[in-house]
Write an enzyme that holds these catalytic residues in place. Sequence first.
Site, PDB file in Angstrom:
ATOM      1  N   MET A   1      10.793  24.701   1.568  1.00  0.00           N
ATOM      2  CA  MET A   1       9.950  23.836   0.737  1.00  0.00           C
ATOM      3  C   MET A   1      10.782  23.002  -0.239  1.00  0.00           C
ATOM      4  O   MET A   1      10.584  21.793  -0.370  1.00  0.00           O
ATOM      5  CB  MET A   1       8.939  24.684  -0.045  1.00  0.00           C
ATOM      6  CG  MET A   1       7.912  23.853  -0.779  1.00  0.00           C
ATOM      7  SD  MET A   1       6.742  24.829  -1.736  1.00  0.00           S
ATOM      8  CE  MET A   1       5.864  25.707  -0.465  1.00  0.00           C
TER       9      MET A   1
ATOM     10  N   ARG B   1     -10.497   0.418  15.413  1.00  0.00           N
ATOM     11  CA  ARG B   1     -10.419   1.090  14.121  1.00  0.00           C
ATOM     12  C   ARG B   1     -11.327   0.330  13.174  1.00  0.00           C
ATOM     13  O   ARG B   1     -12.515   0.241  13.429  1.00  0.00           O
ATOM     14  CB  ARG B   1      -8.941   1.128  13.669  1.00  0.00           C
ATOM     15  CG  ARG B   1      -8.597   2.195  12.701  1.00  0.00           C
ATOM     16  CD  ARG B   1      -7.111   2.200  12.334  1.00  0.00           C
ATOM     17  NE  ARG B   1      -6.679   0.966  11.700  1.00  0.00           N
ATOM     18  CZ  ARG B   1      -5.437   0.738  11.256  1.00  0.00           C
ATOM     19  NH1 ARG B   1      -4.488   1.656  11.412  1.00  0.00           N
ATOM     20  NH2 ARG B   1      -5.124  -0.397  10.675  1.00  0.00           N
TER      21      ARG B   1
ATOM     22  N   TYR C   1      14.975  30.800   6.655  1.00  0.00           N
ATOM     23  CA  TYR C   1      13.737  31.387   7.191  1.00  0.00           C
ATOM     24  C   TYR C   1      13.791  31.539   8.703  1.00  0.00           C
ATOM     25  O   TYR C   1      14.171  30.608   9.423  1.00  0.00           O
ATOM     26  CB  TYR C   1      12.533  30.495   6.860  1.00  0.00           C
ATOM     27  CG  TYR C   1      12.051  30.634   5.443  1.00  0.00           C
ATOM     28  CD1 TYR C   1      11.575  31.845   4.968  1.00  0.00           C
ATOM     29  CD2 TYR C   1      12.055  29.531   4.594  1.00  0.00           C
ATOM     30  CE1 TYR C   1      11.112  31.957   3.650  1.00  0.00           C
ATOM     31  CE2 TYR C   1      11.593  29.638   3.293  1.00  0.00           C
ATOM     32  CZ  TYR C   1      11.123  30.860   2.832  1.00  0.00           C
ATOM     33  OH  TYR C   1      10.671  30.959   1.543  1.00  0.00           O
TER      34      TYR C   1
ATOM     35  N   LYS D   1       0.847  -1.205   0.000  1.00  0.00           N
ATOM     36  CA  LYS D   1       0.000   0.000   0.000  1.00  0.00           C
ATOM     37  C   LYS D   1       0.878   1.250   0.000  1.00  0.00           C
ATOM     38  O   LYS D   1       2.079   1.163   0.289  1.00  0.00           O
ATOM     39  CB  LYS D   1      -0.904  -0.017   1.239  1.00  0.00           C
ATOM     40  CG  LYS D   1      -0.151   0.102   2.568  1.00  0.00           C
ATOM     41  CD  LYS D   1      -1.052  -0.196   3.762  1.00  0.00           C
ATOM     42  CE  LYS D   1      -0.253  -0.097   5.054  1.00  0.00           C
ATOM     43  NZ  LYS D   1      -1.008  -0.635   6.213  1.00  0.00           N
TER      44      LYS D   1
HETATM   45  C1  LIG Z   1      -0.193  -1.560   6.942  1.00  0.00           C
HETATM   46  C2  LIG Z   1      -0.763  -2.822   7.476  1.00  0.00           C
HETATM   47  C3  LIG Z   1       0.058  -3.951   7.672  1.00  0.00           C
HETATM   48  C4  LIG Z   1       1.570  -3.895   7.554  1.00  0.00           C
HETATM   49  O1  LIG Z   1       2.105  -3.396   8.749  1.00  0.00           O
HETATM   50  P1  LIG Z   1       3.701  -3.275   8.982  1.00  0.00           P
HETATM   51  O2  LIG Z   1       3.822  -2.818  10.383  1.00  0.00           O
HETATM   52  O3  LIG Z   1       4.183  -2.291   8.004  1.00  0.00           O
HETATM   53  O4  LIG Z   1       4.260  -4.635   8.755  1.00  0.00           O
HETATM   54  C5  LIG Z   1      -0.553  -5.121   8.042  1.00  0.00           C
HETATM   55  N1  LIG Z   1      -1.890  -5.197   8.222  1.00  0.00           N
HETATM   56  C6  LIG Z   1      -2.704  -4.134   8.070  1.00  0.00           C
HETATM   57  C7  LIG Z   1      -4.164  -4.280   8.311  1.00  0.00           C
HETATM   58  C8  LIG Z   1      -2.165  -2.903   7.701  1.00  0.00           C
HETATM   59  O5  LIG Z   1      -2.972  -1.856   7.554  1.00  0.00           O
END
Ligand SMILES: *Cc1c(COP(=O)(O)O)cnc(C)c1O
Length: 361
Positions: free
Chosen positions: A301, A123, A253, A34
């Site tokens: 930036m 969650r 800055y 992802k």
């Molecule tokens: C992102 C995610 C993972 C991977 O987690 P890591 O700590 O990066 O290994 C696994 N399961 C779910 C549901 C996630 O959202």
Amino acid sequence: MRSWLEVSLGRIRGNFAAVRGIVGPGVEVMPVVKADAYGHGALEVARVLEEDGAKWLAVSNAEEGVALRRAGMHARVLVMADFLPESRPALEEFGLTPVVHSLEDLQQVEVPYHLKIDSGMGRLGTRAAAEDIAKAVSANPATLEGVMTHFASSANFDSRQTEEQIEHFEHVLAALKASGHAPRYVHASSTNSIAYQRKGAWGNLVRPGHAIYGYVSAAKGAPKAQLEVQPALSWKATVLATNTVAAGARIGYGGIHTAERPMRIAVLAAGYADGIPHRLGNRGQVIVNGNFAPIVGAVSMDLTTIDVTDCPEVKVGDAVMLLGEEGGISINAQQMARMAGTISYSVLCGINPRVKRVYVD
Ligand SMILES: *Cc1c(COP(=O)(O)O)cnc(C)c1O
């Protein structure tokens, strides 16, 4: 190039192999790609993982899954956080496997699916009673292919939260079993539970993300991590200019740095728009020709200023290292995150797409 990443596909392969080695042949490994593979480039990463035998890949949303399919990926793709009505046609068209999070969604799913249980993360996932979950699964003819949960405190062995989550999850699994459901996959573990060997939480599928990219979070009260992985990316930026400033001169800055001595400053072609945390102003460091050089002044930036007084050989056009290893020293995303008051995940995912990705062995 202003600023670029060198992503080692060899290290991605090695890290995947290390995870497989730890969990053994009875447990399938589903790398999480992802968020553009945590900034590493989802298509390139997925391609080598598939070549090396990944049967499953995990993404967050349907769009990410569609991009994998369009690039020719054949592995099963689990879409972990997107069962929105507008995404369902794409899930079906591109053969993506949804994670269903609620009993209402469960009534609507028409393809093989994985069901997420909220065992205490608070969650995504259903918090319904085990018996009601089992009833809802029975009422829908679509195949329950997997049951999953996610841990909130998997690196904290001083807390009982993970044990409590496992108990809840097992209670739901038992109710499903009692109703005659035998999902093909049971999964709960991301990197921490793999690396710190919570074998009871592995089920027959694990979901490593961080580890694939070469990281394992530090744990509290844990046995030593058994997993050996190496950061897969290094990040470089070009020196755009060098300047000598007199003692008393201010840098950048807000004038937040004042030169205490005559200083040589190098201006790097990367800033917070590229993903360098703004919080690294006056506190971060980079690697210049195998030596640490401090970030001085605010991160802008598109530009960052560093003190190269002690690296006199640096010149315009040279590359300095924001993340990586050189001359026996290194800065990894965890160290950068600590200096910036954030987490390595955020540093990696925060590297902007305008930073070119270059793939190396
Ligand atoms: C992102 C995610 C993972 C991977 O987690 P890591 O700590 O990066 O290994 C696994 N399961 C779910 C549901 C996630 O959202």
